[in-house]
Design a protein around this motif. Structure first.
Motif, PDB file in Angstrom:
ATOM      1  N   ILE A  39      48.273  14.514  22.399  1.00 32.96           N
ATOM      2  CA  ILE A  39      48.067  13.951  21.056  1.00 32.96           C
ATOM      3  C   ILE A  39      47.634  15.047  20.090  1.00 32.96           C
ATOM      4  O   ILE A  39      48.159  15.176  18.983  1.00 32.96           O
ATOM      5  CB  ILE A  39      47.007  12.829  21.104  1.00 32.96           C
ATOM      6  CG1 ILE A  39      47.580  11.608  21.804  1.00 32.96           C
ATOM      7  CG2 ILE A  39      46.524  12.479  19.708  1.00 32.96           C
ATOM      8  CD1 ILE A  39      46.570  10.519  22.079  1.00 32.96           C
ATOM      9  N   PHE A  40      46.705  15.861  20.562  1.00 27.05           N
ATOM     10  CA  PHE A  40      46.208  16.952  19.722  1.00 27.05           C
ATOM     11  C   PHE A  40      47.365  17.867  19.321  1.00 27.05           C
ATOM     12  O   PHE A  40      47.512  18.223  18.142  1.00 27.05           O
ATOM     13  CB  PHE A  40      45.148  17.734  20.506  1.00 27.05           C
ATOM     14  CG  PHE A  40      44.552  18.870  19.745  1.00 27.05           C
ATOM     15  CD1 PHE A  40      43.615  18.643  18.749  1.00 27.05           C
ATOM     16  CD2 PHE A  40      44.940  20.179  20.007  1.00 27.05           C
ATOM     17  CE1 PHE A  40      43.071  19.694  18.040  1.00 27.05           C
ATOM     18  CE2 PHE A  40      44.396  21.242  19.295  1.00 27.05           C
ATOM     19  CZ  PHE A  40      43.466  20.994  18.313  1.00 27.05           C
ATOM     20  N   ALA A  41      48.238  18.206  20.285  1.00 27.97           N
ATOM     21  CA  ALA A  41      49.358  19.107  20.003  1.00 27.97           C
ATOM     22  C   ALA A  41      50.361  18.446  19.070  1.00 27.97           C
ATOM     23  O   ALA A  41      50.874  19.077  18.131  1.00 27.97           O
ATOM     24  CB  ALA A  41      50.033  19.512  21.310  1.00 27.97           C
ATOM     25  N   SER A  48      60.373  16.343  13.486  1.00 29.41           N
ATOM     26  CA  SER A  48      61.526  16.431  14.380  1.00 29.41           C
ATOM     27  C   SER A  48      61.114  16.985  15.743  1.00 29.41           C
ATOM     28  O   SER A  48      61.590  16.528  16.773  1.00 29.41           O
ATOM     29  CB  SER A  48      62.621  17.293  13.755  1.00 29.41           C
ATOM     30  OG  SER A  48      62.051  18.522  13.328  1.00 29.41           O
ATOM     31  N   ASP A  49      60.182  17.962  15.745  1.00 30.19           N
ATOM     32  CA  ASP A  49      59.719  18.496  17.026  1.00 30.19           C
ATOM     33  C   ASP A  49      59.011  17.413  17.842  1.00 30.19           C
ATOM     34  O   ASP A  49      59.085  17.396  19.070  1.00 30.19           O
ATOM     35  CB  ASP A  49      58.747  19.658  16.806  1.00 30.19           C
ATOM     36  CG  ASP A  49      59.492  20.924  16.431  1.00 30.19           C
ATOM     37  OD1 ASP A  49      60.730  20.948  16.631  1.00 30.19           O
ATOM     38  OD2 ASP A  49      58.844  21.866  15.938  1.00 30.19           O
ATOM     39  N   VAL A  57      57.033  21.459  24.536  1.00 34.29           N
ATOM     40  CA  VAL A  57      55.613  21.680  24.805  1.00 34.29           C
ATOM     41  C   VAL A  57      55.034  22.607  23.738  1.00 34.29           C
ATOM     42  O   VAL A  57      53.979  22.359  23.170  1.00 34.29           O
ATOM     43  CB  VAL A  57      55.403  22.267  26.208  1.00 34.29           C
ATOM     44  CG1 VAL A  57      53.913  22.542  26.441  1.00 34.29           C
ATOM     45  CG2 VAL A  57      55.945  21.310  27.260  1.00 34.29           C
ATOM     46  N   PHE A  58      55.757  23.647  23.447  1.00 32.36           N
ATOM     47  CA  PHE A  58      55.303  24.557  22.388  1.00 32.36           C
ATOM     48  C   PHE A  58      56.249  24.448  21.206  1.00 32.36           C
ATOM     49  O   PHE A  58      57.449  24.658  21.357  1.00 32.36           O
ATOM     50  CB  PHE A  58      55.271  25.996  22.907  1.00 32.36           C
ATOM     51  CG  PHE A  58      54.346  26.149  24.080  1.00 32.36           C
ATOM     52  CD1 PHE A  58      52.969  26.176  23.895  1.00 32.36           C
ATOM     53  CD2 PHE A  58      54.850  26.229  25.376  1.00 32.36           C
ATOM     54  CE1 PHE A  58      52.119  26.297  24.987  1.00 32.36           C
ATOM     55  CE2 PHE A  58      54.006  26.358  26.460  1.00 32.36           C
ATOM     56  CZ  PHE A  58      52.633  26.388  26.263  1.00 32.36           C
ATOM     57  N   ALA A 285      49.262  11.040  15.379  1.00 32.46           N
ATOM     58  CA  ALA A 285      48.503  11.913  16.273  1.00 32.46           C
ATOM     59  C   ALA A 285      47.371  12.598  15.514  1.00 32.46           C
ATOM     60  O   ALA A 285      46.256  12.744  16.026  1.00 32.46           O
ATOM     61  CB  ALA A 285      49.425  12.951  16.903  1.00 32.46           C
ATOM     62  N   ALA A 286      47.647  13.008  14.275  1.00 32.62           N
ATOM     63  CA  ALA A 286      46.603  13.653  13.469  1.00 32.62           C
ATOM     64  C   ALA A 286      45.460  12.678  13.223  1.00 32.62           C
ATOM     65  O   ALA A 286      44.275  13.018  13.355  1.00 32.62           O
ATOM     66  CB  ALA A 286      47.184  14.136  12.149  1.00 32.62           C
ATOM     67  N   GLY A 287      45.801  11.414  12.892  1.00 32.97           N
ATOM     68  CA  GLY A 287      44.782  10.402  12.643  1.00 32.97           C
ATOM     69  C   GLY A 287      43.956  10.153  13.895  1.00 32.97           C
ATOM     70  O   GLY A 287      42.721  10.063  13.849  1.00 32.97           O
ATOM     71  N   THR A 288      44.642  10.073  15.046  1.00 33.49           N
ATOM     72  CA  THR A 288      43.935   9.828  16.303  1.00 33.49           C
ATOM     73  C   THR A 288      42.973  10.972  16.610  1.00 33.49           C
ATOM     74  O   THR A 288      41.828  10.759  17.014  1.00 33.49           O
ATOM     75  CB  THR A 288      44.948   9.676  17.448  1.00 33.49           C
ATOM     76  OG1 THR A 288      45.908   8.689  17.067  1.00 33.49           O
ATOM     77  CG2 THR A 288      44.260   9.252  18.729  1.00 33.49           C
TER      78      THR A 288
END
Ligand SMILES: Nc1ncnc2c1ncn2[C@@H]1O[C@H](COP(=O)(O)OP(=O)(O)O)[C@@H](O)[C@H]1O
Ligand SMILES: [Mg+2]
Lengths: 317, 365
Positions: A39-41, A48-49, A57-58, A285-288
Motif C-alpha cells: 500500500i505504501f509503495a 498506470s503503474d 514492484v519498482f 493507497a496514499a489516503g490509507t
C-alpha cells in the motif's frame, strides 16, 4: 574443560529455541507487513503503474496519488491548457501533465480531521469515564456491584451493528445523524464498557494502602486519586486508550450508516476516491498510508506502557 | 501526643461482625499492641481509629476529642501499613516528605525535617535513591520516616514487620521500641506475633473473633490469662490444658485431676460441679519418680539450656520445659508435679479463668 561443564538453565530458553522463535517472529512480521508495504509503495506510483500487469514492484516514484488525494481536478481541452500561464507550483505542474487543472482542495483533509476529532475525542471520554467508574467499582462498596459489572460487560456481547437501525432512527430524531458529537457519543458508549473492565483490573492491582496513606497524610480522596492512583494506573490507562482508539479510528459500519457529509470519517471516504475511469488506486493507497500514521505514532509513544499493560497487570511488582 | 479512647466500638460487614463491643484506653505515650490470630478484627479496629473505616456504632476519642466521624486527614495520626505503601514513582526523600507536601509545608522546612528524620532512622545515605531498590528493612525505615516526619499525635501500625524476614524482624523490633522510647508517641501496634507483642508492648489487647479477650500488661497476660484462648495463644509452647470434673468453693486449694490431688491457688469464687480445665505453663512442671500425674515420655526437643519434653498422660498430651540436664528417654514412665502457686483453672464451657489468689489484683479481662 570448562566447555564440557557448562551448566544449562532449566528456565532460560536455549540458543536454538531462541533462534527458532526469532525466525518465526520475523517471518510473521514480514507476512503482516507486506500488504502494508505494498500500500505504501502504491501510494507513490502513477495510476498506470499501479494497475500494470504483471505488477510492477519498482516503479518511477510519483506524487500523483497524494496530489489527487488532496485535490479535485477537471479535464480541459489542449487549447485551454496551452492558453494558461506557466504552472506556479510543482503540484500544478503534475496535474497539468494529465491535461487537468486543480479546481480546489478535496474533502480528504476535512474527513481526516473528523477522524482525529471523533477518534481521540471518544477515546478520551471513554477512558475518562472508564477510569472513574473502574475506581469506584474497585474501591467502594457499591450495591449490586457484580451485577452492574456484568451489565456493563453485557453491552458488548452483541455486535454493536446489531442495533444499528434503532440507533439510526434515534439519531435522526435527536438530530445527531452526521454530527461529530453523535459519533463521539456512539464510540464512547461502545468503548466505555471495555474501558471499565480493563481499568478495574489495573486499579484492583494498585494496593489501596497507597491512597489511604495519602488520605491520612492530608489529601482528599480526589487528590489522592489524581496524584497517587493515576500515576500508578498510567500503564493501564495507556493500554486501554490504545484499544479504544483503534476501535474508534477503524470503525467502518456505523460511519457508513450515520455519516455522509459533515461528520464523515476517513474510513468510509478513502475507498470511494474515484478517479477518471475507475478507482484512483494511488490516491486510495496514499489516503490509507496517511490514515495509518496517527495510530502508529500514538502506539509508538505509548509502547513502553503498552507492553506491560497488555499483560493485564500480571507482571506488576 | 495524646490518649486514645475507644468505647463500645462495633463494626459489621453485611451480616458479619468483625469487631464486637471493643473498649480500651491507650494512655499518652504508651506502646499498645493488639494481638490476635489472622482475621480477628485487628486491622478493622485500627482502620476505624485511623478514619479509613467508619464504625457501625461506638465512639473513638483522640486526646479527648470525639473523632468518630472525622476524615482521616483531620485526625493527626500516622499509619504504617503492612505493605509499607511507599510510592514507587518517588525517591526516598520524596516519600518521606510527602505528608508535609500534602499539607503545603514550605520546601526548605520539608528539606530540614526530612533530613532530621533520616538522621534519626540512620537512612541519610539512602535519601536520593529510588525506593524500589531498597531492602525490606530499609523500606520499613522509610515507611517509618514518612510517619514520624509529621510529628503526629499518635502512630498506628498494622503488622509493620510482617513482610520482613525473621532476622530483620528482631532488629526492627528493637529499633521500633527504642524509637518509641525517644519520641514518646502514643502507639497502637497490630500483630499476630506474640513475641513481637511481648517484646515491645506496654499494654496488650488479645483479640479473638472481634472480641477483646484480655487487656493487660504482657506479664499479666502471660501469668494470669483471663481466658483459655489467651492462655493458649500466648507462650511457646502454649499452656497445657488438663480437663477434669469438679466443683470449687471459695478458699479451696486443691483439685483432683486424673485421680491425683493437685494444689492450686486458693479459689476466690464458687463453681458448681462442672467440666473444668487446669492450665499449666510448661515451665511450671517438674518430673518426679513417685506420685504426681503419671505419664509416658513421647519425645524431647533439645533447646540448649532447656528441653521441651512431651509426655502422654491419661488427660492428654503435656509439654514440659525442664533443664536440659534432666535425663529423659522416650518411653520413660514418670510423674508430673506442678508449681501450685502458678496454675490457672478455667471453666470448660465459657473458657473463662476462675478467680483465684493468683488473679488477685489482676485486671480481669
Ligand atoms: N471490607 C470488608 N468487607 C467484608 N469483610 C471484611 C472487610 N474487611 C475485613 N473484613 C473481614 O473482617 C474480619 C476481620 O478482618 P481484619 O480486621 O482484617 O482481621 P485481622 O487484621 O485481625 O487479620 C475478616 O474476617 C475479614 O474477612
Ligand atoms: Mg490485618
Amino acid at each position: 574443560m570448562s566447555g564440557l561443564t557448562q551448566a544449562h538453565s532449566v528456565v532460560a530458553p536455549s540458543t536454538a529455541s531462541r533462534r527458532i522463535s526469532g525466525a518465526i517472529v520475523i517471518v510473521y512480521a514480514i507476512i503482516t507487513m507486506l500488504p502494508l508495504l505494498w500500500i505504501f509503495a502504491t501510494g507513490f506510483k502513477s495510476q498506470s503503474d499501479a494497475i500494470a500487469y504483471p505488477p510492477k514492484v519498482f516503479a518511477d516514484p510519483s506524487l500523483q496519488g497524494y496530489v489527487n488525494l488532496f485535490t479535485t481536478r477537471s479535464r480541459q481541452t489542449p487549447e485551454y491548457m496551452a492558453s494558461l500561464p506557466p504552472p506556479e507550483t510543482w503540484y500544478d505542474e503534475l496535474v497539468r501533465k494529465q491535461n487537468m487543472v486543480i479546481v480546489g482542495p478535496s474533502k480528504f483533509g476535512a474527513r481526516f480531521m473528523n477522524s482525529l476529532i471523533i477518534g481521540f475525542g471518544s477515546t478520551f471520554l471513554a477512558v475518562f469515564l472508564g477510569t472513574l467508574a473502574a475506581y469506584a467499582f474497585s474501591r467502594f462498596r457499591i450495591p449490586l456491584a457484580d451485577d452492574l459489572m456484568f451489565f456493563i460487560l453485557s453491552t458488548r456481547m452483541m455486535p454493536p451493528i446489531a442495533v444499528a437501525i434503532p440507533i439510526y432512527l434515534m439519531y435522526r430524531e435527536l438530530g445527531l445523524s452526521d454530527t461529530r458529537l453523535g459519533m463521539i457519543i456512539l464510540y464512547t458508549a461502545v468503548n466505555v464498557s471495555l474501558a471499565v473492565w480493563l481499568l478495574k483490573g489495573f486499579i484492583d492491582e494498585i494496593p489501596r494502602e497507597y491512597e489511604e496513606a495519602a488520605m491520612i497524610d492530608g489529601y482528599t480522596r480526589l487528590q489522592a486519586f489524581r496524584k497517587v492512583v493515576l500515576p500508578q494506573a498510567a500503564t493501564g490507562i495507556a493500554a486501554t486508550a490504545i484499544f479504544c482508539l483503534i476501535f474508534a479510528w477503524n470503525e467502518y459500519a456505523f460511519a457508513v450508516l450515520l455519516t455522509s457529509g459533515e461528520a464523515q470519517t476517513a474510513p468510509p471516504f478513502i475507498p470511494i476516491i474515484i478517479g477518471e475511469g475507475g478507482m484512483d488506486w494511488p490516491a486510495v493507497a496514499a489516503g490509507t498510508t496517511l490514515f495509518l500514521i496517527p495510530i502508529v505514532v500514538f502506539t509508538v509513544l505509548l509502547r513502553k506502557h503498552l507492553l506491560r499493560g497488555i499483560t493485564f497487570g500480571a507482571v506488576r511488582k | 501526643m495524646a490518649e486514645i479512647r475507644v468505647e463500645h466500638l462495633h463494626k459489621t460487614f453485611g451480616t458479619f461482625t468483625a469487631v464486637k463491643d471493643s473498649s480500651f484506653t491507650v494512655h499518652d505515650g504508651e506502646f499498645f499492641v493488639m494481638l490476635g490470630p489472622s482475621g480477628c478484627g485487628k486491622t478493622t479496629t485500627l482502620r476505624m481509629i485511623a478514619g479509613l473505616e467508619l464504625p457501625t456504632s461506638g465512639q473513638i476519642l483522640l486526646g479527648g476529642e470525639d473523632v468518630t466521624f472525622k476524615r482521616a486527614a483531620d485526625r493527626d495520626i500516622a499509619f504504617v501499613f503492612q505493605l509499607f505503601a511507599l510510592y514507587p514513582h518517588m525517591s526516598v526523600r520524596q516519600n518521606i516528605g510527602f505528608p508535609l507536601k500534602c499539607v503545603g509545608t514550605p520546601k526548605a522546612e520539608i528539606k530540614r525535617r526530612v533530613e532530621e528524620t533520616a538522621r534519626i532512622l540512620r537512612i541519610t545515605p539512602l535519601l536520593d535513591k529510588s525506593v524500589s531498590g531498597l531492602s525490606g528493612g530499609d523500606r520499613q525505615r522509610v515507611a517509618l520516616g514518612r510517619s514520624i516526619v509529621r510529628e503526629p499525635m499518635c502512630f498506628l501500625m498494622d503488622e509493620p514487620l510482617g513482610a520482613l524476614d525473621s532476622e530483620f524482624r528482631t532488629l526492627m523490633c528493637h529499633e521500633l521500641r527504642s524509637l518509641h522510647d525517644r519520641l514518646k508517641a502514643t502507639t497502637v501496634y497490630v500483630t499476630h506475633d506474640q513475641l513481637e507483642a511481648m517484646a515491645m508492648a506496654d499494654k496488650i489487647a488479645v483479640m479473638n473473633h472481634g472480641v477483646i479477650e484480655q487487656f493487660a500488661t504482657p506479664q499479666e497476660i502471660y501469668d494470669h490469662p483471663a481466658t483459655m484462648f489467651v492462655a493458649d495463644f500466648i507462650g511457646s509452647p502454649s499452656m497445657n490444658f488438663l480437663a477434669f470434673r469438679g466443683a470449687l468453693a471459695p478458699g479451696q486449694q486443691a483439685v483432683t485431676v486424673d485421680g491425683v490431688e493437685v494444689a492450686v491457688p486458693a479459689a476466690r469464687e464458687a463453681r458448681a460441679e462442672a467440666d473444668l480445665v487446669l492450665g499449666v505453663r510448661p515451665e511450671h512442671i517438674r518430673f518426679v519418680s513417685d506420685g504426681g500425674v503419671r505419664g509416658e515420655v513421647f519425645g524431647a526437643e533439645y533447646l540448649g539450656t532447656t528441653q521441651i519434653v512431651t509426655v502422654r498422660t491419661a488427660g492428654g498430651t503435656v509439654k514440659a520445659r525442664v533443664p536440659a540436664t534432666v535425663p529423659v528417654a522416650t518411653g520413660d514412665r514418670l510423674g508430673l508435679a506442678f508449681n501450685g502457686a502458678r496454675l490457672s483453672v478455667f471453666g470448660k464451657e465459657d473458657g473463662r479463668a476462675v478467680r483465684t489468689a493468683l488473679y488477685e489484683g489482676a485486671a480481669h479481662g
